[in-house]
Design a protein around this motif. Structure first.
Motif, PDB file in Angstrom:
ATOM      1  N   LEU A   1       0.830  -1.208   0.000  1.00 27.97           N
ATOM      2  CA  LEU A   1       0.000   0.000   0.000  1.00 27.97           C
ATOM      3  C   LEU A   1       0.864   1.257   0.000  1.00 27.97           C
ATOM      4  CD1 LEU A   1      -3.243   0.490   1.954  1.00 27.97           C
ATOM      5  CD2 LEU A   1      -1.533   2.285   2.045  1.00 27.97           C
ATOM      6  N   ARG A   2       0.444   2.241  -0.794  1.00 26.53           N
ATOM      7  CA  ARG A   2       1.203   3.489  -0.933  1.00 26.53           C
ATOM      8  C   ARG A   2       0.423   4.651  -0.337  1.00 26.53           C
ATOM      9  NH1 ARG A   2       1.569   1.951  -7.253  1.00 26.53           N
ATOM     10  NH2 ARG A   2       2.956   0.117  -7.039  1.00 26.53           N
TER      11      ARG A   2
ATOM     12  N   ASP B   1      -3.307   6.090  -1.430  1.00 26.18           N
ATOM     13  CA  ASP B   1      -4.111   5.101  -2.152  1.00 26.18           C
ATOM     14  C   ASP B   1      -5.565   5.125  -1.695  1.00 26.18           C
ATOM     15  OD1 ASP B   1      -2.182   4.036  -3.816  1.00 26.18           O
ATOM     16  OD2 ASP B   1      -1.730   2.311  -2.541  1.00 26.18           O
ATOM     17  N   THR B   2      -6.463   4.881  -2.641  1.00 25.49           N
ATOM     18  CA  THR B   2      -7.857   4.592  -2.310  1.00 25.49           C
ATOM     19  C   THR B   2      -7.999   3.077  -2.218  1.00 25.49           C
ATOM     20  OG1 THR B   2      -8.750   6.577  -3.355  1.00 25.49           O
ATOM     21  CG2 THR B   2     -10.249   4.721  -3.101  1.00 25.49           C
ATOM     22  N   VAL B   3      -8.478   2.619  -1.071  1.00 23.82           N
ATOM     23  CA  VAL B   3      -8.532   1.194  -0.775  1.00 23.82           C
ATOM     24  C   VAL B   3      -9.976   0.748  -0.612  1.00 23.82           C
ATOM     25  CG1 VAL B   3      -7.804  -0.616   0.832  1.00 23.82           C
ATOM     26  CG2 VAL B   3      -6.299   1.345   0.398  1.00 23.82           C
TER      27      VAL B   3
ATOM     28  N   ALA C   1      -3.309   5.305   3.687  1.00 25.72           N
ATOM     29  CA  ALA C   1      -4.336   5.350   2.641  1.00 25.72           C
ATOM     30  C   ALA C   1      -5.065   6.693   2.672  1.00 25.72           C
ATOM     31  CB  ALA C   1      -5.328   4.210   2.837  1.00 25.72           C
TER      32      ALA C   1
ATOM     33  N   ASP D   1      -7.293   2.115  -5.966  1.00 25.60           N
ATOM     34  CA  ASP D   1      -5.920   1.683  -6.229  1.00 25.60           C
ATOM     35  C   ASP D   1      -5.653   0.288  -5.685  1.00 25.60           C
ATOM     36  OD1 ASP D   1      -4.795   4.324  -7.235  1.00 25.60           O
ATOM     37  OD2 ASP D   1      -5.527   4.930  -5.258  1.00 25.60           O
ATOM     38  N   VAL D   2      -6.337  -0.046  -4.584  1.00 25.33           N
ATOM     39  CA  VAL D   2      -6.115  -1.330  -3.921  1.00 25.33           C
ATOM     40  C   VAL D   2      -7.459  -1.950  -3.592  1.00 25.33           C
ATOM     41  CG1 VAL D   2      -5.283  -2.447  -1.802  1.00 25.33           C
ATOM     42  CG2 VAL D   2      -3.875  -0.712  -2.933  1.00 25.33           C
TER      43      VAL D   2
ATOM     44  N   ALA E   1      -4.017  -0.787 -10.719  1.00 20.46           N
ATOM     45  CA  ALA E   1      -4.559  -1.174  -9.415  1.00 20.46           C
ATOM     46  C   ALA E   1      -4.019  -2.538  -8.998  1.00 20.46           C
ATOM     47  CB  ALA E   1      -6.075  -1.198  -9.462  1.00 20.46           C
ATOM     48  N   ARG E   2      -3.919  -2.725  -7.665  1.00 17.90           N
ATOM     49  CA  ARG E   2      -3.407  -3.990  -7.117  1.00 17.90           C
ATOM     50  C   ARG E   2      -4.498  -4.643  -6.276  1.00 17.90           C
ATOM     51  NH1 ARG E   2      -1.486   0.758  -5.807  1.00 17.90           N
ATOM     52  NH2 ARG E   2      -0.524   0.204  -3.812  1.00 17.90           N
TER      53      ARG E   2
END
Length: 340
Positions: free
Chosen positions: A147-148, A151-153, A175, A221-222, A243-244
């Protein structure tokens, strides 16, 4: 010298269910408290974890999963915290030590010494906190997807034992926006007010893809996925380029009343995966042996008041079967623990 009771209570699977388990499939029985054998430890359990994945064990795990199979007459299993009553010489354990092991759902457990982990009471302020599933969430967010900041999780099943910790940890790791899914408007409101999610999509309240587009207008993003199914499809639709996705559970199949509980089929359009360069990874924290990093960090966050441990305590082993059914129905938020 500790005086042991002659008997102890445990929860057994009475019959194998067809579909989701019901109260009549379980029984609380008394059994003798037996002394430990060579290389074994006798533990008086204090807490055990009630988790929805027991459905897989009861249904019959496939050869591709790490779970044991529970047959009629077997005592249920699960993570437990207890105090050592007797331990063999050379085991590194002494009476009174706090240990974790896998033989919950009984008041006393005879456990191989190699399968007991001694716990330092100074690391976490409350013994029950050792039953949190934060290591799974932390490892997935730091090893699985890295996670960076900003990020939107999206956390599916954001109120589950793992999901609740994932949302809190994502925020601590930087996040920018954290979105969850929930099974009802009431639970969604609690996730916002109690766990601090920025937005929550509700299963059954309209197309999930449309709800997620509103909850995360810039995309995600995640995706921390506990569920699969429609929620995973919606996450693919909402994914930003690059995205991951980290897949840690499959509740859509495990808790499907019409399915076997051992499969979670989902149909995904592969073109968005290609065009958006989405990375999707199945993940197990069992692949990593540095759990101490998480435990120390979690303990520091707890003592500083920077994180909470969402959980529900239910007293009495006789309430274990009912509590399991409530967990399967998604009634609770956070980890669910039976206190003995």
């Amino acid at each position: 010298m500790t005086v042991l009771p002659a008997t102890q209570r445990e929860v057994r699977l009475l019959t194998k269910p067809t579909g989701l388990p019901q109260p009549e499939h379980f029984v609380v029985v008394e059994s003798p408290v037996v002394p430990p054998g060579v290389g074994e430890v006798l533990v008086r359990n204090r807490f055990f974890h009630v988790f929805a994945t027991l459905r897989i064990l009861i249904a019959g795990a496939t050869q591709d999963t790490p779970f044991p199979v529970l047959d009629a007459g077997d005592t249920l299993v699960g993570a437990a915290i207890g105090e050592v009553v007797e331990a063999p010489a050379g085991s590194g354990l002494s009476p009174g030590d706090l240990v974790s092991h896998w033989l919950g759902w009984r008041e006393y457990a005879v456990v191989p010494a190699a399968e007991c982990t001694r716990l330092d009471p100074a690391v976490l302020p409350d013994p029950v906190a050792h039953l949190q599933q934060g290591w799974t969430a932390y490892a997935a967010l730091t090893r699985g997807v890295e996670l960076r900041p900003g990020d939107t999780v999206f956390v599916t099943a954001g109120g589950s034992g793992i999901g609740s910790m994932a949302g809190l940890i994502a925020r601590r790791l930087g996040a920018g926006r954290v979105v969850a899914s929930a099974g009802s408007p009431q639970k969604a409101e609690r996730l916002r007010t109690e766990l601090g999610y920025d937005a929550v999509v509700v299963r059954g309240a309209g197309p999930l893809a449309e709800q997620l587009a509103q909850a995360a207008p810039g995309g995600i993003d995640v995706c921390f996925d506990n569920v699969g199914g429609e929620q995973l499809r919606a996450a693919v639709d909402a994914a930003r380029p690059g995205a991951r996705f980290v897949l840690v559970g499959a509740l859509s199949g495990q808790l499907d009343a019409a399915g076997p509980g051992t499969a979670a089929p989902v149909e995904l359009d592969s073109l968005p995966l290609i065009h958006k360069r989405i990375e999707m990874r199945g993940f197990s924290s069992d692949d990593y042996d540095d759990k101490d990093e998480w435990t120390e960090r979690f303990g520091a966050w707890l003592r500083a008041g920077e994180i909470t441990f969402p959980h529900v305590r239910v007293k009495g082993i006789e309430n274990g079967p009912r509590t399991l059914l409530e967990v399967i129905e998604g009634r609770h938020i956070g980890a669910v623990v039976v206190e003995l």
